[in-house]
Design a protein around this motif. Sequence first.
Motif, PDB file in Angstrom:
ATOM      1  N   VAL A  47     -20.723  78.939  51.794  1.00 54.14           N
ATOM      2  CA  VAL A  47     -19.340  78.449  51.784  1.00 54.14           C
ATOM      3  C   VAL A  47     -18.722  78.744  53.144  1.00 54.14           C
ATOM      4  CG1 VAL A  47     -17.098  78.602  50.652  1.00 54.14           C
ATOM      5  CG2 VAL A  47     -19.193  78.901  49.311  1.00 54.14           C
ATOM      6  N   PRO A  48     -18.213  77.738  53.865  1.00 49.59           N
ATOM      7  CA  PRO A  48     -17.675  77.981  55.210  1.00 49.59           C
ATOM      8  C   PRO A  48     -16.398  78.807  55.168  1.00 49.59           C
ATOM      9  CG  PRO A  48     -17.275  75.713  54.549  1.00 49.59           C
ATOM     10  CD  PRO A  48     -18.160  76.304  53.498  1.00 49.59           C
ATOM     11  N   ASP A  49     -16.241  79.660  56.174  1.00 50.37           N
ATOM     12  CA  ASP A  49     -15.039  80.469  56.303  1.00 50.37           C
ATOM     13  C   ASP A  49     -13.949  79.679  57.044  1.00 50.37           C
ATOM     14  OD1 ASP A  49     -16.301  82.593  55.075  1.00 50.37           O
ATOM     15  OD2 ASP A  49     -17.032  83.423  56.970  1.00 50.37           O
ATOM     16  N   VAL A  50     -12.726  80.107  56.843  1.00 48.01           N
ATOM     17  CA  VAL A  50     -11.572  79.478  57.483  1.00 48.01           C
ATOM     18  C   VAL A  50     -11.017  80.450  58.511  1.00 48.01           C
ATOM     19  CG1 VAL A  50      -9.278  78.505  57.148  1.00 48.01           C
ATOM     20  CG2 VAL A  50     -11.055  78.149  55.406  1.00 48.01           C
ATOM     21  N   THR A  51     -10.774  79.944  59.705  1.00 46.38           N
ATOM     22  CA  THR A  51     -10.176  80.755  60.762  1.00 46.38           C
ATOM     23  C   THR A  51      -8.801  80.203  61.088  1.00 46.38           C
ATOM     24  OG1 THR A  51     -12.348  81.241  61.706  1.00 46.38           O
ATOM     25  CG2 THR A  51     -10.432  81.616  63.115  1.00 46.38           C
ATOM     26  N   VAL A  52      -7.786  81.049  60.954  1.00 50.23           N
ATOM     27  CA  VAL A  52      -6.412  80.641  61.244  1.00 50.23           C
ATOM     28  C   VAL A  52      -5.926  81.413  62.462  1.00 50.23           C
ATOM     29  CG1 VAL A  52      -5.915  80.055  58.849  1.00 50.23           C
ATOM     30  CG2 VAL A  52      -5.475  82.370  59.657  1.00 50.23           C
ATOM     31  N   GLY A  53      -5.046  80.770  63.231  1.00 53.79           N
ATOM     32  CA  GLY A  53      -4.532  81.412  64.425  1.00 53.79           C
ATOM     33  C   GLY A  53      -3.053  81.130  64.619  1.00 53.79           C
ATOM     34  N   VAL A  54      -2.368  82.058  65.239  1.00 52.06           N
ATOM     35  CA  VAL A  54      -0.962  81.900  65.554  1.00 52.06           C
ATOM     36  C   VAL A  54      -0.724  82.489  66.938  1.00 52.06           C
ATOM     37  CG1 VAL A  54      -0.356  84.068  64.417  1.00 52.06           C
ATOM     38  CG2 VAL A  54       1.398  82.335  64.793  1.00 52.06           C
ATOM     39  N   GLY A  55       0.094  81.815  67.727  1.00 55.68           N
ATOM     40  CA  GLY A  55       0.320  82.305  69.072  1.00 55.68           C
ATOM     41  C   GLY A  55       1.479  81.591  69.748  1.00 55.68           C
ATOM     42  N   LEU A  86       7.884  73.338  82.286  1.00 57.02           N
ATOM     43  CA  LEU A  86       8.952  73.002  81.335  1.00 57.02           C
ATOM     44  C   LEU A  86       9.970  74.130  81.225  1.00 57.02           C
ATOM     45  CD1 LEU A  86       6.843  71.379  78.474  1.00 57.02           C
ATOM     46  CD2 LEU A  86       8.111  70.217  80.302  1.00 57.02           C
ATOM     47  N   GLY A  87       9.529  75.337  81.536  1.00 52.79           N
ATOM     48  CA  GLY A  87      10.436  76.471  81.484  1.00 52.79           C
ATOM     49  C   GLY A  87      10.753  76.937  80.093  1.00 52.79           C
ATOM     50  N   ARG A  88       9.838  76.740  79.152  1.00 49.51           N
ATOM     51  CA  ARG A  88      10.091  77.222  77.784  1.00 49.51           C
ATOM     52  C   ARG A  88       8.770  77.618  77.114  1.00 49.51           C
ATOM     53  NH1 ARG A  88       9.730  73.274  73.620  1.00 49.51           N
ATOM     54  NH2 ARG A  88       9.079  71.214  74.366  1.00 49.51           N
ATOM     55  N   THR A  89       8.911  78.341  76.005  1.00 47.50           N
ATOM     56  CA  THR A  89       7.756  78.843  75.230  1.00 47.50           C
ATOM     57  C   THR A  89       7.674  78.098  73.909  1.00 47.50           C
ATOM     58  OG1 THR A  89       7.992  81.034  76.224  1.00 47.50           O
ATOM     59  CG2 THR A  89       6.701  80.880  74.202  1.00 47.50           C
ATOM     60  N   GLN A  90       6.435  77.671  73.586  1.00 47.05           N
ATOM     61  CA  GLN A  90       6.221  76.924  72.349  1.00 47.05           C
ATOM     62  C   GLN A  90       5.292  77.706  71.410  1.00 47.05           C
ATOM     63  OE1 GLN A  90       4.573  73.577  74.609  1.00 47.05           O
ATOM     64  NE2 GLN A  90       6.211  72.279  73.769  1.00 47.05           N
ATOM     65  N   ALA A  91       5.572  77.589  70.113  1.00 43.14           N
ATOM     66  CA  ALA A  91       4.698  78.216  69.107  1.00 43.14           C
ATOM     67  C   ALA A  91       3.428  77.393  68.953  1.00 43.14           C
ATOM     68  CB  ALA A  91       5.421  78.329  67.779  1.00 43.14           C
ATOM     69  N   VAL A  92       2.306  78.101  68.699  1.00 40.81           N
ATOM     70  CA  VAL A  92       1.001  77.453  68.531  1.00 40.81           C
ATOM     71  C   VAL A  92       0.387  77.938  67.222  1.00 40.81           C
ATOM     72  CG1 VAL A  92      -1.308  77.152  69.477  1.00 40.81           C
ATOM     73  CG2 VAL A  92       0.660  77.283  71.018  1.00 40.81           C
ATOM     74  N   PHE A  93      -0.077  77.008  66.431  1.00 41.67           N
ATOM     75  CA  PHE A  93      -0.781  77.324  65.185  1.00 41.67           C
ATOM     76  C   PHE A  93      -2.122  76.587  65.193  1.00 41.67           C
ATOM     77  CE2 PHE A  93       3.756  77.509  64.291  1.00 41.67           C
ATOM     78  CZ  PHE A  93       3.884  78.761  63.713  1.00 41.67           C
ATOM     79  N   SER A  94      -3.147  77.235  64.601  1.00 40.57           N
ATOM     80  CA  SER A  94      -4.471  76.585  64.566  1.00 40.57           C
ATOM     81  C   SER A  94      -5.178  76.925  63.265  1.00 40.57           C
ATOM     82  CB  SER A  94      -5.323  77.026  65.759  1.00 40.57           C
ATOM     83  OG  SER A  94      -5.643  78.401  65.660  1.00 40.57           O
ATOM     84  N   VAL A  95      -5.996  76.021  62.826  1.00 39.32           N
ATOM     85  CA  VAL A  95      -6.868  76.212  61.659  1.00 39.32           C
ATOM     86  C   VAL A  95      -8.211  75.566  61.993  1.00 39.32           C
ATOM     87  CG1 VAL A  95      -7.243  75.723  59.220  1.00 39.32           C
ATOM     88  CG2 VAL A  95      -4.935  76.184  60.042  1.00 39.32           C
ATOM     89  N   SER A  96      -9.297  76.315  61.775  1.00 41.20           N
ATOM     90  CA  SER A  96     -10.628  75.759  62.032  1.00 41.20           C
ATOM     91  C   SER A  96     -11.543  76.076  60.858  1.00 41.20           C
ATOM     92  CB  SER A  96     -11.211  76.317  63.331  1.00 41.20           C
ATOM     93  OG  SER A  96     -11.383  77.714  63.241  1.00 41.20           O
ATOM     94  N   VAL A  97     -12.326  75.067  60.485  1.00 38.71           N
ATOM     95  CA  VAL A  97     -13.271  75.204  59.375  1.00 38.71           C
ATOM     96  C   VAL A  97     -14.586  74.560  59.795  1.00 38.71           C
ATOM     97  CG1 VAL A  97     -13.755  74.691  56.954  1.00 38.71           C
ATOM     98  CG2 VAL A  97     -11.409  75.104  57.691  1.00 38.71           C
ATOM     99  N   PRO A  98     -15.737  75.289  59.722  1.00 40.61           N
ATOM    100  CA  PRO A  98     -17.020  74.666  60.012  1.00 40.61           C
ATOM    101  C   PRO A  98     -17.320  73.569  58.984  1.00 40.61           C
ATOM    102  CG  PRO A  98     -17.210  77.050  60.032  1.00 40.61           C
ATOM    103  CD  PRO A  98     -15.871  76.729  59.443  1.00 40.61           C
ATOM    104  N   LEU A  99     -17.916  72.505  59.443  1.00 39.16           N
ATOM    105  CA  LEU A  99     -18.301  71.416  58.554  1.00 39.16           C
ATOM    106  C   LEU A  99     -19.759  71.595  58.147  1.00 39.16           C
ATOM    107  CD1 LEU A  99     -16.603  68.432  60.440  1.00 39.16           C
ATOM    108  CD2 LEU A  99     -15.720  69.791  58.522  1.00 39.16           C
TER     109      LEU A  99
END
Length: 380
Positions: free
Chosen positions: A232-240, A247-260
């Motif tokens: 069963v593939p694992d799920v990797t989540v990320g936040v940053g 641009l002079g500003r900071t943006q939120a980053v979210f990620s989700v990765s799942v092996p197929l």
Amino acid sequence: MRTAVDTALAQNPQLRAAAAELDANDGTVRQAGLIPNPVLGVDQEDLKSGTRVTTMQLSQTLETGGKRAARVELAQRGKDIAALDLIARRADIRATAVQAFFDALTAQERVKVAEESLRIAGSGVDAAARRVTAGKVSPTEETRARVAASTARIDLRQAQAESSAALRALTAVMGVPEGTIQRLDGSVDVLPVAPSAPDIMARLPDAPAVRRALLEVQRADAGYTLARAKGVPDVTVGVGARRAQELGRTQAVFSVSVPLPFFDRNQGAQLEALRRRDAAQANAQAEELRLRSEVLQMADLLQARKDEVEALRREVLPGAQSAYEAAKTGFELGKFSFLDALDAQRTWLQVRSQYYTAVAQVHRTAAEIDRQLGTTTDRP
């Protein structure tokens, strides 16, 4: 014997090693229950300060399919096997101590027989010398008596050497310094009880070898469960956050990765684990059949050897002693030759030696049965 066994169980270094191995499995179980560490990543695009983009992200792998629980279960089964190995080692040390004790005890009795043989041979020399002086027999009778005394002296030295070796073996299994034990307190005439077939069948499920084989089945089953969970593939989540200087500003980053799982679903490892579980089940059945056959044979052998000891004790020993005493008296009275007395003496001493050998075999066989079946104190 009880003191020897208790000391061996308390001080034998092999038991300390098995206990340390069991404690090491606590770390294995603990490690199996830990979750994966988070990953901190930093990514920078462009090197110019005005157009540089920096991304910092914290990622965490979320295990799915019950992998963590399966790992813990597999590690726990390994710990159970280590605990049973400690029990089996205790049974082995106990049986070895009992066997070494009675080997040393019978060797001690053989020394007494050899000492008595030398004393008898010495009295034979004196009796032969008196008869030669009186002119009743030829000097060759005295020569034969002195040869018999020399042989008895050699036998005594050999018996003493064997007794010392047996004591060294006993001190080794007890884990005490050599020379600590000089003499043993016990009776070789007290024979162990031969277990009956129903008693053997009742104790067989608790035998260390059978229990270990069944635990191997459980460990193989846990390995198969883990192999399935790894499919069963694992799920990797990320936040940053991403900082764009242009641009002079900071943006939120979210990620989700799942092996197929298109190609690798851990199917090869699952097949391997499944077949290993089948092999463990077959080995458990074979181990129970083997142990049952061997212990039943040893029980029959133990009873046969006890019968031999009883026959020697009741019939052979008294007859040999009576024949020797009659021949000795007849030689002193001039009715028998020295050869007749010497032959009767040798027969009596040989029978006594045979008796102690048979007794040692009885205790050795009984100890081996206990080694295979374990004892009630080893049961869960």
